[in-house]
Enzyme design. Structure first.
Site, PDB file in Angstrom:
ATOM      1  N   GLY A 206     -19.813  12.724  -7.987  1.00  0.00           N
ATOM      2  CA  GLY A 206     -19.565  11.864  -9.209  1.00  0.00           C
ATOM      3  C   GLY A 206     -20.540  11.142  -9.466  1.00  0.00           C
ATOM      4  O   GLY A 206     -21.644  11.089  -9.412  1.00  0.00           O
ATOM      5  N   ILE A 207     -20.060   9.788 -10.003  1.00  0.00           N
ATOM      6  CA  ILE A 207     -20.957   8.576 -10.692  1.00  0.00           C
ATOM      7  C   ILE A 207     -21.945   8.036  -9.663  1.00  0.00           C
ATOM      8  O   ILE A 207     -23.124   7.965  -9.632  1.00  0.00           O
ATOM      9  CB  ILE A 207     -20.453   7.679 -11.262  1.00  0.00           C
ATOM     10  CG1 ILE A 207     -19.742   8.154 -12.537  1.00  0.00           C
ATOM     11  CG2 ILE A 207     -21.298   6.404 -11.589  1.00  0.00           C
ATOM     12  CD1 ILE A 207     -18.938   7.113 -13.243  1.00  0.00           C
ATOM     13  N   ASN A 284       7.183   0.913 -12.699  1.00  0.00           N
ATOM     14  CA  ASN A 284       7.222   2.144 -11.857  1.00  0.00           C
ATOM     15  C   ASN A 284       6.280   2.040 -10.718  1.00  0.00           C
ATOM     16  O   ASN A 284       6.035   2.957  -9.908  1.00  0.00           O
ATOM     17  CB  ASN A 284       7.262   3.541 -12.761  1.00  0.00           C
ATOM     18  CG  ASN A 284       8.263   3.415 -13.468  1.00  0.00           C
ATOM     19  OD1 ASN A 284       9.434   3.273 -13.469  1.00  0.00           O
ATOM     20  ND2 ASN A 284       7.964   3.800 -14.852  1.00  0.00           N
ATOM     21  N   ASN A 332      -5.715  -1.134 -20.179  1.00  0.00           N
ATOM     22  CA  ASN A 332      -5.347   0.397 -20.587  1.00  0.00           C
ATOM     23  C   ASN A 332      -3.825   0.589 -20.120  1.00  0.00           C
ATOM     24  O   ASN A 332      -3.799   0.459 -18.832  1.00  0.00           O
ATOM     25  CB  ASN A 332      -6.267   1.202 -19.789  1.00  0.00           C
ATOM     26  CG  ASN A 332      -6.092   2.886 -20.146  1.00  0.00           C
ATOM     27  OD1 ASN A 332      -5.726   3.017 -21.414  1.00  0.00           O
ATOM     28  ND2 ASN A 332      -6.725   3.681 -19.375  1.00  0.00           N
ATOM     29  N   TYR A 338      -5.726  -1.096 -12.089  1.00  0.00           N
ATOM     30  CA  TYR A 338      -7.324  -0.782 -12.085  1.00  0.00           C
ATOM     31  C   TYR A 338      -7.651  -1.949 -13.064  1.00  0.00           C
ATOM     32  O   TYR A 338      -8.949  -2.177 -12.586  1.00  0.00           O
ATOM     33  CB  TYR A 338      -7.240   0.664 -12.563  1.00  0.00           C
ATOM     34  CG  TYR A 338      -8.623   1.312 -12.671  1.00  0.00           C
ATOM     35  CD1 TYR A 338      -9.398   1.467 -11.796  1.00  0.00           C
ATOM     36  CD2 TYR A 338      -9.151   1.269 -14.166  1.00  0.00           C
ATOM     37  CE1 TYR A 338     -10.686   2.045 -11.598  1.00  0.00           C
ATOM     38  CE2 TYR A 338     -10.468   1.564 -13.972  1.00  0.00           C
ATOM     39  CZ  TYR A 338     -11.254   2.154 -12.840  1.00  0.00           C
ATOM     40  OH  TYR A 338     -12.493   2.783 -13.287  1.00  0.00           O
ATOM     41  N   THR A 374     -16.560  13.416 -15.646  1.00  0.00           N
ATOM     42  CA  THR A 374     -16.610  13.558 -14.370  1.00  0.00           C
ATOM     43  C   THR A 374     -15.275  14.712 -14.057  1.00  0.00           C
ATOM     44  O   THR A 374     -14.531  14.992 -14.826  1.00  0.00           O
ATOM     45  CB  THR A 374     -16.419  12.351 -13.378  1.00  0.00           C
ATOM     46  OG1 THR A 374     -15.201  11.721 -13.783  1.00  0.00           O
ATOM     47  CG2 THR A 374     -17.361  11.448 -14.028  1.00  0.00           C
TER      48      THR A 374
END
Length: 433
Positions: A206-207, A284, A332, A338, A374
């Site tokens: 990936g990155i 949750n 988000n 995150y 990605t």
């Protein structure tokens, strides 16, 4: 995953249909390649207000010649001397007549000055440049970007100007970058990182893999760090780049000491890329999902940075580049863990940067990717994925190479004037500032 919508809008029927329906019309971006290392066209240098920066020698070294009558690849507007509303009128008068001549995937860079706390008229006018450049970035279209660079000395900003005026900054737009006074040699050579050692965490794919590739291209000896479960992939990447693999759980309490043992000759570039997501709404979300994300994305960054600075493994003149996210800036849904971890990275950068430079001669910056194409984003449901791609000024997702090129600029030996910055690589996402 291929962006079929982007391809469709590049056809005659696609352009006609999307125009009639008022849909986004993304333009294919011109990115850096050995065959196309510079923008296609010339550079137009303008001024507003009583600007007196010695820009000509610096701009002459960007590799872009003066603009001709019909091929303007980049416009640099020196607005450092704008101190009032009348000066802002000069910004409008200077840029309005030339914008249509800027080529697709062209650049507009506005140079501003630091805000003067003793002069609220100057501070208001200079702050106005932020709203101006971000708004212009959202309307200019055709893959063109607009950024604001605040500085007091043109020479110290040469590395940043070279980056912003090149295809390497294709997915960086609407950004405000502050350059601080700093003595550094002008950027030079095709392999500016030769003789330097770079550690990239989470580099097996990936990155992280793209970052390792780009740093190796620029001459660095790359150490590819990833979890033991990804050791085979890490070794594959390291062998291809002429580097070494370091299988290690970055969350281990002794990770910093083990990195130092693996690098007895020291380290120049510390790239914190390793990261995980464990998405779920907070009501949750069990404690394990919270703690695992915070440990990988933030706790490990704090511990290893502290350890490698304290024991001198990270040498003077070094660079720390951490990976934040627009989720940490704008939030988000389903990503409280995150978002918290990536906002924590921003806090780390802003607090540590001045002290790390003063005490260790090391700069600390972050990249904040938006929607990047990605394997992770390819697994996102179709409609959410399409929204992520289109909700930015360039109306498309970025590539891992976009994050890698931004990281390489921040890691450059001549980028010492850039410190404590969080640069979004998001095509000027409509989310966040």
């Amino acid at each position: 995953m291929a962006d079929r919508y982007l391809r469709f809008t590049g056809t005659a029927p696609g352009r006609f249909l999307t125009r009639r329906l008022g849909l986004p019309q993304p333009a294919a971006l011109t990115r850096w390649s050995p065959e196309r290392p510079a923008l296609d066209g010339g550079l137009l240098h303008l001024a507003a207000g009583r600007s007196a920066l010695a820009l000509a020698p610096v701009l002459a070294r960007t590799g872009i010649g003066p603009a001709g009558s019909d091929r303007t690849a980049a416009v640099v507007l020196d607005a450092t001397g704008v101190r009032d509303v009348e000066g802002l009128a000069e910004v409008h008068a200077a840029l309005r007549p030339v914008l249509r001549s800027v080529t697709p995937s062209g650049r507009v860079v506005v140079l501003g000055a630091p805000l003067d706390p003793a002069d609220h008229h100057q501070a208001a006018a200079q702050q106005a440049l932020e709203g101006f450049t971000r708004s212009l970035g959202k309307e200019i279209g055709r893959g063109r970007t607009v950024n604001l660079l605040r500085l007091t000395d043109a020479t110290a900003a040469e590395s940043t100007l070279r980056f912003l005026l090149s295809p390497k900054s294709a997915y960086v737009s609407g950004q405000v970058i502050v350059g601080t006074p700093h003595e550094s040699a002008p950027p030079d050579g095709e392999r500016p990182l030769a003789g330097r050692t770079a550690l990239v965490t989470g580099a097996a794919r990936g990155i992280g893999e793209a970052v390792a590739e780009t740093l190796a291209r620029d001459g660095a000896r790359v150490v590819v760090l990833d979890v033991p479960q990804a050791e085979q992939d890490a070794r594959r990447v390291a062998e291809r780049l002429g580097g070494t693999a370091l299988p290690l759980d970055i969350t281990a309490a002794d990770a910093g000491a083990r990195i130092a043992d693996a690098l007895p000759d020291g380290l120049d570039l510390l790239i914190h890329n390793a990261g995980v997501t464990r998405d779920r709404r907070l009501v949750n979300m069990p404690a394990e999902r919270w703690s695992s994300v915070l440990e990988v994305n933030l706790g490990s960054v704090l511990r290893t940075t502290d350890a490698l600075l304290k024991d001198g493994t990270l040498r003077r003149g070094g660079r720390i580049v951490a990976t934040a996210s627009i989720a940490g800036l704008a939030g988000n849904a389903g990503q409280t863990n995150y978002g918290a971890s990536k906002a924590g990275v921003v806090g780390l950068v802003r607090s540590l940067a001045p002290r790390a430079l003063a005490e260790h001669g090391v700069t600390v910056n972050a990249v904040a990717p938006g929607f990047i194409e990605t394997r992770m984003t390819a697994a996102v449901p179709l409609f959410i994925r399409e929204a992520g791609r289109r909700m930015n000024s360039l109306a498309q997702g970025g590539l891992p190479a976009d994050v890698a090129e931004t990281t390489a600029w921040l890691a450059h030996p001549a980028s010492g004037a850039v410190n404590g910055q969080v640069v979004r690589v998001c095509g000027q996402s409509l989310l966040g500032a």
